[in-house]
Design an enzyme around this catalytic site. Structure first.
Site, mmCIF file in Angstrom:
data_model
loop_
_atom_site.group_PDB
_atom_site.id
_atom_site.type_symbol
_atom_site.label_atom_id
_atom_site.label_comp_id
_atom_site.label_asym_id
_atom_site.label_seq_id
_atom_site.Cartn_x
_atom_site.Cartn_y
_atom_site.Cartn_z
ATOM 1 N N HIS A 109 26.757 27.373 -29.068
ATOM 2 C CA HIS A 109 28.061 27.593 -28.453
ATOM 3 C C HIS A 109 29.182 26.977 -29.281
ATOM 4 O O HIS A 109 30.077 26.296 -28.773
ATOM 5 C CB HIS A 109 28.077 27.045 -27.019
ATOM 6 C CG HIS A 109 29.135 27.680 -26.156
ATOM 7 N ND1 HIS A 109 30.294 27.026 -25.820
ATOM 8 C CD2 HIS A 109 29.204 28.896 -25.566
ATOM 9 C CE1 HIS A 109 31.036 27.813 -25.055
ATOM 10 N NE2 HIS A 109 30.403 28.961 -24.892
ATOM 11 N N ASP A 120 28.392 24.859 -22.088
ATOM 12 C CA ASP A 120 29.601 25.033 -21.266
ATOM 13 C C ASP A 120 29.667 23.959 -20.184
ATOM 14 O O ASP A 120 29.787 24.238 -19.003
ATOM 15 C CB ASP A 120 29.638 26.429 -20.642
ATOM 16 C CG ASP A 120 29.912 27.504 -21.666
ATOM 17 O OD1 ASP A 120 31.018 28.051 -21.673
ATOM 18 O OD2 ASP A 120 28.997 27.792 -22.470
ATOM 19 N N HIS A 180 31.725 33.654 -17.206
ATOM 20 C CA HIS A 180 32.681 33.909 -18.275
ATOM 21 C C HIS A 180 32.151 35.038 -19.157
ATOM 22 O O HIS A 180 30.943 35.183 -19.354
ATOM 23 C CB HIS A 180 32.919 32.645 -19.097
ATOM 24 C CG HIS A 180 33.861 31.684 -18.437
ATOM 25 N ND1 HIS A 180 33.941 30.348 -18.784
ATOM 26 C CD2 HIS A 180 34.786 31.870 -17.455
ATOM 27 C CE1 HIS A 180 34.873 29.754 -18.048
ATOM 28 N NE2 HIS A 180 35.398 30.655 -17.225
ATOM 29 N N ASP A 197 31.944 35.659 -22.265
ATOM 30 C CA ASP A 197 31.091 35.425 -23.440
ATOM 31 C C ASP A 197 29.643 35.140 -23.051
ATOM 32 O O ASP A 197 28.784 34.953 -23.916
ATOM 33 C CB ASP A 197 31.651 34.299 -24.323
ATOM 34 C CG ASP A 197 31.837 32.980 -23.598
ATOM 35 O OD1 ASP A 197 31.965 32.984 -22.368
ATOM 36 O OD2 ASP A 197 31.857 31.926 -24.276
ATOM 37 N N HIS A 198 29.375 35.157 -21.741
ATOM 38 C CA HIS A 198 28.008 34.979 -21.253
ATOM 39 C C HIS A 198 27.520 36.161 -20.419
ATOM 40 O O HIS A 198 26.361 36.184 -20.011
ATOM 41 C CB HIS A 198 27.906 33.693 -20.424
ATOM 42 C CG HIS A 198 28.200 32.453 -21.213
ATOM 43 N ND1 HIS A 198 27.218 31.620 -21.718
ATOM 44 C CD2 HIS A 198 29.374 31.923 -21.620
ATOM 45 C CE1 HIS A 198 27.772 30.627 -22.389
ATOM 46 N NE2 HIS A 198 29.089 30.792 -22.332
ATOM 47 N N HIS A 239 31.714 22.353 -15.505
ATOM 48 C CA HIS A 239 32.516 23.321 -16.233
ATOM 49 C C HIS A 239 33.717 23.714 -15.376
ATOM 50 O O HIS A 239 33.863 23.264 -14.238
ATOM 51 C CB HIS A 239 31.656 24.535 -16.581
ATOM 52 C CG HIS A 239 32.250 25.434 -17.626
ATOM 53 N ND1 HIS A 239 32.988 24.966 -18.684
ATOM 54 C CD2 HIS A 239 32.210 26.799 -17.765
ATOM 55 C CE1 HIS A 239 33.372 25.974 -19.430
ATOM 56 N NE2 HIS A 239 32.932 27.105 -18.901
#
Length: 305
Positions: free
Chosen positions: A265, A206, A63, A65-66, A138
């Site tokens: 997170h 996550d 994802h 954001d990572h 996840h």
């Protein structure tokens, strides 16, 4: 020792006062980065670290954001005249992801070694640091990481003498070598004392709560876990999106009997995660509402300050 810095604590998108979650781990002159969302390299510099020093990058999943900070980080490392190879671990599909990264980060003068992780549990080692990648729960393939640093055993002179180990072999045996000398085999056990307790740290975000951590990461010195939702009424949303509430993470930390829990997170909708601190402490008193730049040096038992 393990030198830990939680560079950012945000989830989904960065905020003016909160970078996306990423973790810097340093030990014995080595530097490892876990996840690299947008702005990670800025957070690295803000907290006084060097991008050039990073040898290894672990990605939990793909994802943005990572991962969105990877092109900028790698180009910054290139501008710093780094020549040593960088190894990057991630779930299956890592090679495909980097086909896109190479299109926007064209000039990288050092080798990038890609290692794809596939399976429910993968064990590997990086310069003495043992790492267990555990498949998380996840919405896409995602891994939690368990880090263990063993402590070297002390040299036992009396034991070496009692076993008749020639003095000229002591140093090599102490370094872990097995040696044949005058027709006899000598092992490190002939000169080393009892095993000593090492260090254990967990990074699991996550994901829905992972019960496997109770057995695999019990009694960890530090557990960095998901704090996406602080309101317990968001549990249905957390379950739907395959995340965890702070309460669920705190309950798991208590079952794991960890020494300390850091939340990370956070949802961008949570402006001040500390408002949940009192409620969380009723579940697990050793929980910390972590902030960007949260730092800790994990030391071996009886190791000097």
């Amino acid at each position: 020792m393990l030198d830990i810095c939680l560079l950012g604590t945000g989830g989904t998108v960065p905020l003016p006062n909160r970078w996306l979650t990423s973790l810097l781990v340093r030990w014995n002159g080595n530097t490892l980065l876990v996840d690299c969302g947008e702005g990670t390299q800025i957070a690295i510099h803000q907290h006084g670290y060097s991008c050039k020093a990073i040898d290894t990058i672990l990605l939990t999943h793909f994802h943005t954001d990572h991962t969105a900070g990877l092109p900028g980080l790698l180009l910054t490392m290139a501008k710093s005249e780094r020549t040593e190879a960088v190894t990057i671990y991630g779930p299956k599909g890592l090679t495909e992801v980097f086909e896109g990264i190479y299109k926007v980060a064209r000039y990288i003068p050092f080798e990038i070694k890609l290692v794809e992780i596939d399976g429910p549990q993968i064990d590997f080692e990086i310069k003495g640091l043992k790492i267990k990648a555990l498949h998380a729960k996840h919405s896409v393939p995602c891994y939690a990481y368990i880090f263990e640093l063993d402590r070297t055993r002390k040299f036992d002179k009396d034991k070496a003498i009692a076993k008749g180990v020639p003095m000229q072999l002591w140093g090599k045996l102490q370094k872990g070598n097995t040696i044949e000398f005058d027709g006899k085999i000598y092992t490190p056990d002939d000169v080393l004392g009892e095993s000593r307790q090492g260090l254990k740290m967990v990074y699991a975000t996550d994901t829905r709560p992972l019960d496997e951590l109770i057995t695999l990461a019990g009694n960890a010195d530090l557990y960095i876990g998901e704090g996406m939702y602080g309101d317990p009424e968001k549990i249905e949303k957390a379950s739907l999106n395959k995340h965890s509430t702070m309460q669920e993470t705190a309950i798991l930390a208590k079952k794991m009997m960890v020494k300390e829990l850091w939340f990370t997170h956070y949802s961008p909708s949570i402006k001040d995660p500390s408002v949940y601190e009192d409620v969380i402490h009723q579940i697990f008193a050793q929980a910390v509402i972590a902030k960007d730049g949260q730092q800790k040096i994990l030391r071996f038992i009886d190791e000097g300050e």
